[in-house]
Design a protein around this motif. Structure first.
Motif, PDB file in Angstrom:
ATOM      1  N   ASN A 144      51.080  52.638  43.077  1.00  0.00           N
ATOM      2  CA  ASN A 144      50.833  51.907  41.838  1.00  0.00           C
ATOM      3  C   ASN A 144      49.348  51.877  41.497  1.00  0.00           C
ATOM      4  OD1 ASN A 144      53.442  50.878  40.856  1.00  0.00           O
ATOM      5  ND2 ASN A 144      53.517  49.786  42.799  1.00  0.00           N
ATOM      6  N   ARG A 155      55.323  46.965  36.826  1.00  0.00           N
ATOM      7  CA  ARG A 155      55.389  48.217  37.590  1.00  0.00           C
ATOM      8  C   ARG A 155      56.296  49.235  36.913  1.00  0.00           C
ATOM      9  NH1 ARG A 155      54.980  46.483  43.961  1.00  0.00           N
ATOM     10  NH2 ARG A 155      53.771  44.598  43.669  1.00  0.00           N
ATOM     11  N   THR A 164      53.227  50.885  32.700  1.00  0.00           N
ATOM     12  CA  THR A 164      52.974  50.398  34.058  1.00  0.00           C
ATOM     13  C   THR A 164      51.535  49.904  34.168  1.00  0.00           C
ATOM     14  OG1 THR A 164      53.063  50.973  36.406  1.00  0.00           O
ATOM     15  CG2 THR A 164      52.347  52.704  34.929  1.00  0.00           C
TER      16      THR A 164
END
Length: 898
Positions: free
Chosen positions: A319, A422, A430
């Motif tokens: 991420n 996310r 995101t």
């Protein structure tokens, strides 16, 4: 706006209304018939590596190719409820993103590592790999056989329905004639109703009058009582010695209540206690800071909470190393700073202008969060128990609601906490900040006579509704995607169960019409009318390859795609009959699949892609999802494109279960079940990429098997210790080291056994001490642990002696050769089971069994499998699934058919 968008025509190219014979003939010359694999099978799924044709555009969509919005921004919860439900939830596998050090983010694909396409293997569908028949042909033969069976089944069902309807009319006419001769006062009174069902005398009942989808299985001896409501308590409240006990609520067997859920009204009375809000943000301690360009900075709590969320995620590299995630985070973080006074140097107090992401240092925040996590883990069992009790006490009032007088469990009564979005797959948003939800954003749905739950002090609810056509309790709209979030009943509630039941019953109803639908769309594949040919091609793809129908998206939504919304660049054609799909599907998960199609379908797609069409233009430009579903509803009420996914999965599984034989044990029976499930997943295109931890899991299973083989070898050596003549009687080969096992491996394994025993004893000692302390008793001293660990030292000495002498002394009281032989046989059985499980796991690595089993295969088929072959329901269904499908477990026996 990019250059590519400037150069695009304002009006998109559109297919002509009709298809001329000359065009058809020209395409026939261009497109030869297929060779090798027959159509209707997905050959590969996964990111493409090398192609001998033009490669589809990265991520499956081009710039400026977003679809027009079909719904206004002011849509209500009713408008939103038309979207796909959680039946289509995909796997949450996220791909690792591109490295963030590139000079240009715009030129970077989000997928960092490209792997080979996933291809089904013979073992994955439970077949021998040495068969000369190609796998694709074998799969197609299976599919063709199932489709042929479906055609026969449809004809048979319609014939049965026709006979039943004829009998019903004849019986009604006869009844009316007899009724005319009966005096008015003698005519029968209406049958009494109880619990929503009508009591009918057995002799007056006629099973032929019941539609096929509602027929109950024939009662068996000992099972007659199953059709009546049961008490949940272990003892009858009226049993002797229990006169004062309060009778428990009767189990509501709603699946036997045929009149329930036919209208739009979902409830008459509804009471609940609303939702729990997440705790307020606690600012960082004075000694913990975000650093910018090497300097600690201070800021308002709002932007600090956003920075705190990013810092807490530093260990989630897929991420935080994603350029899109970083970009979106910076936009929202800088906006929050702008609205809340900016940032200042903690030491000098001077204003700090935070502009560049690469100058931010979140390590101090991460260390602080990690220390809190470790402290939480280090709590004693008593402290953890106390905290859980406190949490449970707070949540208790929200766990259940009262729905039409019945206690029902609520699914998720917690409002989502703020955090960094996310998303799934390659979602363009995101990293965006999900803002804290306030009571002023919350809409409560509750009965008119019920007491409305009180909002937090100083706040008020956005709105109070009494919508008895909705099954939601609480609703709010989140800021990132503008989606409505709902608090619903739990998966094991009556309402959710009824929803699942209706979904699978609708798929069963499709059985009666599937042959007509397939016959019609195959005929219309050659229609002169473009709209009909496009519609037929779309239905073919939806039926054969489980594509979702797809809906139009607004300009501010992720550009996800379904069949009806496929663009020019999402399909690549490879002669003679291969179609390559590459696009972002539901939840921005990349869908890549190579399929063999009918030559006419290949020709049609070539026509749909003809000049002047280019990237961004629709393939099915004369078809919409609503028009497709309206057409399908002509075959049966309520039929939509997504029913095909459920039908194909369930009918395929039902067919394979009929062919299944009894296996020697539960492990092999479950392997047969999983083999059938895999075939469903492959034929219905439910595949996945190999999990990151798969290799480690397989290694652990291999180590476990080798450990049991080592135990067998030691037992054999103990047999020799008791009787050295056995070597001659049984043969030396029986006592040799197992294949692949060396002395070095043995020493390494022995060391792991010693360490495992040490950890086991130590943990048990610590747990006992925690229990003593919780009961205010004196804890055991360290000397006690040292005493217990003497066993480990003895084990270590024993292994050293065995390695030195090459002999293993017999262990245990009453050691005999026969006893050791029995232990060896038991280990052999355990090894056999473990090997079956290992093979099963290996075969599952590229196939999404859970997607099919949870969402698309009728759960009653799994119940039938378990009852027919004596397999515990716990094997295929987890605890959560058993609760969700409780209605299925209780409603059918082994003779039930889909």
């Amino acid at each position: 706006m990019s250059d590519s968008e400037d150069d695009r025509p304002l009006v998109k190219a559109k297919s002509s209304a009709t298809i001329s014979k000359a065009t058809d003939a020209a395409m026939d010359r261009e497109v030869p018939t297929h060779n090798g694999v027959a159509p209707g099978v997905s050959m590969a799924m996964g990111p493409v590596t090398e192609m001998d044709i033009d490669e589809p555009i990265t991520n499956g969509h081009a710039a400026g190719s977003k679809r027009k919005a079909s719904l206004g921004k002011g849509k209500s919860y009713k408008d939103d409820s038309g979207s796909d439900d959680d039946d289509d939830v995909p796997l949450t596998k996220r791909r690792k993103t591109a490295d963030s050090n590139s000079d240009s983010e715009d030129d970077k694909p989000l997928v960092k590592k490209v792997v080979k396409p996933i291809k089904a293997t013979a073992h994955q569908i439970g077949e021998d790999s040495d068969d000369e028949v190609p796998l694709g042909v074998k799969l197609q033969e299976t599919k063709a056989k199932i489709e042929k069976a479906a055609e026969k089944e449809a004809v048979k069902l319609r014939k049965e329905d026709k006979v039943a309807e004829s009998k019903k009319k004849s019986k009604k006419k006869s009844s009316d004639d007899e009724d005319d001769d009966v005096p008015l006062k003698k005519k029968a009174k209406p049958a009494a109703k109880t619990n929503g069902t009508t009591k009918v005398k057995k002799e007056d009942s006629d099973d032929d009058d019941v539609p096929l989808v509602r027929k109950a299985p024939a009662a068996k001896k000992g099972k007659a009582e199953a059709a009546t409501p049961k008490k949940k308590g272990k003892k009858d409240a009226e049993s002797p010695g229990n006169e004062d006990a309060e009778p428990e609520e009767e189990e509501y067997r709603w699946w036997e209540d045929t009149a329930k859920g036919d209208g739009t009204k979902k409830w008459s009375t509804l009471e609940h206690n609303g939702v729990i809000f997440p705790p307020e943000y606690e600012p960082l301690p004075a000694n913990v800071s975000l650093f910018y360009d090497g300097k600690p900075v201070k800021m308002h709590a709002v932007p600090e909470e956003i920075a705190h969320a990013f810092g807490a995620m530093l260990n989630s590299t897929h991420n935080v190393e994603n350029p899109t995630f970083q970009k979106n985070f910076m936009e929202d973080f800088r906006e929050a700073l702008k609205q809340n006074g900016g940032a200042k140097d903690k030491k000098s107090g001077e204003k700090v202008d935070i502009k560049h992401f690469d100058k931010l240092d979140f390590q101090h925040i991460f260390n602080h969060v990690d220390a809190e996590r470790q402290a939480k883990k280090a709590l004693s069992a008593a402290e953890k128990k106390q905290k859980k009790a406190e949490k449970d006490a707070i949540e208790a009032p929200f766990l259940y609601c009262t729905w039409d007088g019945r206690k029902q469990k609520v699914g998720n009564f917690r409002v989502e906490p703020p955090g960094l979005f996310r998303g799934r797959g390659e979602h363009p948003k995101t990293g965006k900040w999900k803002k804290r939800v306030s009571p002023e954003q919350i809409t409560i749905n509750i009965g008119k006579e019920a007491m409305v739950p009180a909002p937090p002090v100083g706040h008020k609810w956005k709105e109070i509704k009494n919508d008895n056509e909705g099954t939601w309790l609480v609703m709010w709209q989140e800021n990132v995607n503008g989606n409505y979030k709902y608090v619903m009943l739990a998966a094991n509630s009556d309402v959710k169960g009824q929803s699942d039941f209706k979904k699978f019953e609708k798929a069963r109803e499709l059985k009666k019409h599937i042959d007509k639908i397939r016959k019609d769309y195959h005929r219309e594949l050659k229609s002169d009318v473009m709209a009909e040919r496009q519609r037929a091609t779309a239905v073919y793809l939806i039926d054969q390859f489980a594509l979702r129908a797809g809906n139009e998206k607004g300009d501010d939504e992720a550009d996800t795609v379904g069949c009806c919304s496929l663009k020019f660049e999402h399909i690549t054609l490879r002669k003679p009959d291969t179609v390559i799909f590459d696009f972002l599907g539901k939840d921005s998960i990349r869908f890549y699949s190579e399929v063999k199609v009918d030559p006419q379908v290949f020709k049609n797609l070539k026509i749909f892609k003809r000049d002047p069409k280019q990237d961004g233009d629709d393939i099915f430009d004369r078809l919409t999802t609503s028009a497709l579903n309206k057409h399908l509803s002509n075959y049966m009420p309520g039929l939509t494109a997504k029913v095909f996914r459920t039908y194909n999965a369930s009918f395929t599984m039902a067919t394979l279960l009929k062919e299944m034989k009894k296996a020697p044990n539960a492990a092999e029976q479950m392997k047969d079940y999983n083999d059938a499930n895999r075939k469903v997943a492959i034929l219905c295109n439910h595949k996945r990429t190999v999990g990151a931890g798969h290799a480690t899991q397989m290694e652990k299973m291999d180590t476990k098997i080798d450990g049991m083989r080592y135990q067998q070898w030691r037992l054999k050596q103990m047999m020799l210790d008791l009787d050295d003549k056995l070597k001659k009687k049984r043969g030396a080969a029986f006592f040799e080291l197992p294949e692949g096992m060396t002395q070095d491996w043995i020493k390494e394994h022995q060391a792991s056994l010693i360490e495992a025993e040490k950890v086991k004893i130590t943990k048990k000692f610590e747990k006992e001490n925690e229990k003593l302390e919780a009961e205010d008793q004196k804890a055991m001293k360290p000397k006690e642990l040292e005493s217990r660990l003497e066993v480990v030292k003895e084990l270590e000495s024993k292994f050293k002696k065995e390695n030195k002498t090459g002999k293993v002394e017999a262990e245990g009281k009453g050691a005999t050769v026969e006893r050791f032989e029995t232990q060896i046989e038991k280990l052999e059985q355990r090894i056999a089971v473990a090997r079956v499980q290992s093979e099963d796991r290996e075969n599952n690595k590229e196939v999404a069994l859970s997607t099919s089993k949870i969402n698309y295969i009728d759960p009653r088929l799994t119940v039938v499998f378990c009852k027919k072959f004596g397999v515990p329901i716990e094997k295929p269904f987890s605890k959560t699934m058993r609760e969700k499908f409780d209605w299925a477990i209780k409603s059918v026996d082994e003779d039930w058919e889909f």
